[in-house]
Design an enzyme around this catalytic site. Structure first.
Site, PDB file in Angstrom:
ATOM      1  N   GLY A  46       0.846  -1.191   0.000  1.00 33.07           N
ATOM      2  CA  GLY A  46       0.000   0.000   0.000  1.00 33.07           C
ATOM      3  C   GLY A  46       0.874   1.231   0.000  1.00 33.07           C
ATOM      4  N   GLN A  51       3.042   9.980   1.705  1.00 34.73           N
ATOM      5  CA  GLN A  51       4.347   9.294   1.738  1.00 34.73           C
ATOM      6  C   GLN A  51       5.224   9.688   0.558  1.00 34.73           C
ATOM      7  OE1 GLN A  51       2.380   5.254   2.420  1.00 34.73           O
ATOM      8  NE2 GLN A  51       4.270   5.039   3.587  1.00 34.73           N
ATOM      9  N   CYS A  94       5.798  -0.214   7.694  1.00 31.05           N
ATOM     10  CA  CYS A  94       5.449   0.982   6.920  1.00 31.05           C
ATOM     11  C   CYS A  94       6.674   1.405   6.132  1.00 31.05           C
ATOM     12  CB  CYS A  94       5.008   2.110   7.850  1.00 31.05           C
ATOM     13  SG  CYS A  94       4.536   3.622   6.980  1.00 31.05           S
ATOM     14  N   LEU A  95       6.469   1.736   4.860  1.00 35.63           N
ATOM     15  CA  LEU A  95       7.597   2.165   4.023  1.00 35.63           C
ATOM     16  C   LEU A  95       8.206   3.467   4.547  1.00 35.63           C
ATOM     17  CD1 LEU A  95       6.046   1.340   0.538  1.00 35.63           C
ATOM     18  CD2 LEU A  95       7.886   0.084   1.705  1.00 35.63           C
ATOM     19  N   HIS A 136      -4.557   1.249   7.634  1.00 35.55           N
ATOM     20  CA  HIS A 136      -3.200   1.803   7.727  1.00 35.55           C
ATOM     21  C   HIS A 136      -3.041   2.984   6.749  1.00 35.55           C
ATOM     22  CE1 HIS A 136       1.373   1.185   7.896  1.00 35.55           C
ATOM     23  NE2 HIS A 136       1.220   1.936   6.816  1.00 35.55           N
ATOM     24  N   GLU A 137      -3.499   2.797   5.510  1.00 37.14           N
ATOM     25  CA  GLU A 137      -3.360   3.862   4.497  1.00 37.14           C
ATOM     26  C   GLU A 137      -4.236   5.059   4.836  1.00 37.14           C
ATOM     27  OE1 GLU A 137      -0.910   3.448   2.861  1.00 37.14           O
ATOM     28  OE2 GLU A 137      -0.738   1.261   2.898  1.00 37.14           O
ATOM     29  N   HIS A 140      -2.705   7.333   7.277  1.00 35.46           N
ATOM     30  CA  HIS A 140      -1.724   8.255   6.685  1.00 35.46           C
ATOM     31  C   HIS A 140      -2.390   9.560   6.247  1.00 35.46           C
ATOM     32  CE1 HIS A 140       2.151   6.156   6.451  1.00 35.46           C
ATOM     33  NE2 HIS A 140       1.590   5.069   5.955  1.00 35.46           N
TER      34      HIS A 140
HETATM   35  O1  GNR Z   1       4.071  -2.545   2.584  1.00 37.51           O
HETATM   36  C1  GNR Z   1       3.436  -2.423   3.638  1.00 37.51           C
HETATM   37  N1  GNR Z   1       3.172  -3.518   4.382  1.00 37.51           N
HETATM   38  C2  GNR Z   1       2.306  -3.520   5.453  1.00 37.51           C
HETATM   39  C3  GNR Z   1       2.329  -4.615   6.299  1.00 37.51           C
HETATM   40  C4  GNR Z   1       1.470  -4.696   7.365  1.00 37.51           C
HETATM   41  C5  GNR Z   1       0.568  -3.675   7.586  1.00 37.51           C
HETATM   42  C6  GNR Z   1       0.538  -2.566   6.765  1.00 37.51           C
HETATM   43  C7  GNR Z   1       1.396  -2.495   5.695  1.00 37.51           C
HETATM   44  S1  GNR Z   1       1.350  -1.123   4.653  1.00 37.51           S
HETATM   45  C8  GNR Z   1       2.995  -1.081   4.098  1.00 37.51           C
HETATM   46  C9  GNR Z   1       3.197  -0.012   3.047  1.00 37.51           C
HETATM   47  C10 GNR Z   1       2.946   1.338   3.662  1.00 37.51           C
HETATM   48  O2  GNR Z   1       3.705   1.896   4.410  1.00 37.51           O
HETATM   49  N2  GNR Z   1       1.809   1.916   3.391  1.00 37.51           N
HETATM   50  O3  GNR Z   1       1.506   3.091   3.936  1.00 37.51           O
HETATM   51 NI    NI Z   2       2.564   3.190   5.806  1.00 41.35          NI
END
Ligand code: GNR
Ligand code: NI
Length: 173
Positions: A46, A51, A94-95, A136-137, A140
């Protein structure tokens, strides 16, 4: 298509609420395509616009984990219209917080309303990893990171480590 660079915390752009998108035009579609390319290259499941430094309510997701059968999703102005009372834990990454992981508790299922790349309103109900990723997204887009759901102590440990490696990268450069 182009790859964009991903912002790593701590960075004020990751802590700000994003603006609603007013119209889905060609520039926005190009941005979403570039976000998908950036997400696949990372690799990640995601990516939210803040980001990559764009403070707009846009998210891309692909939880298929199968490169032969990709299931790309592009969501504009996503909103949670329903969340289950039942909760579920998942080890999140999270990236923007590279190499750090923590258990986060969230609703197990959600229903999300959004606009697709043609500007049409859609709704999806999700569970499992897709439900985790959607929440999660969408966090953000409010300037919230997964570390905001864990203890202050754990959060500070992660953010200080990232701050330290940023400073070291400045020295190395
Ligand atoms: O790549 C991602 N893996 C992930 C693993 C577990 C829960 C959420 C994520 S999202 C993350 C990519 C990211 O930072 N998206 O905002
Ligand atoms: Ni993230």
């Amino acid at each position: 298509m182009a790859q964009l660079s991903i912002i790593v915390a701590p960075d004020p752009r990751l802590n700000q609420p994003c603006e609603k998108v007013v119209s889905v035009d060609a520039d926005l579609v190009r941005l979403m395509d570039d976000m998908l390319e950036t997400m696949y290259a990372a690799p990640g499941i995601g990516l939210a616009a803040p980001q990559v430094g764009v403070l707009k309510r846009i998210v891309v997701i692909d939880v298929s984990k199968d490169p032969d059968h990709p299931k790309p999703m592009q969501l504009v102005n996503p909103e949670i219209v329903w969340a289950s009372d039942e909760l579920s834990d998942y080890e999140e990454g999270c990236l923007s917080l590279p190499d750090h992981y923590s258990q986060v508790t969230r609703p197990a299922r959600v229903r999300v309303r959004y606009m697709d790349r043609t500007g049409e309103t859609q709704e999806i109900e999700a569970d499992g990893l897709l439900a985790v990723c959607l929440q999660h997204e969408m966090d953000h887009l409010e300037g919230v990171l997964f570390v905001d759901h864990i203890s202050k102590l754990k959060r500070n440990v992660i953010l200080r480590k990232l701050q330290k490696s940023k400073k070291q990268a400045m020295v190395d450069a």
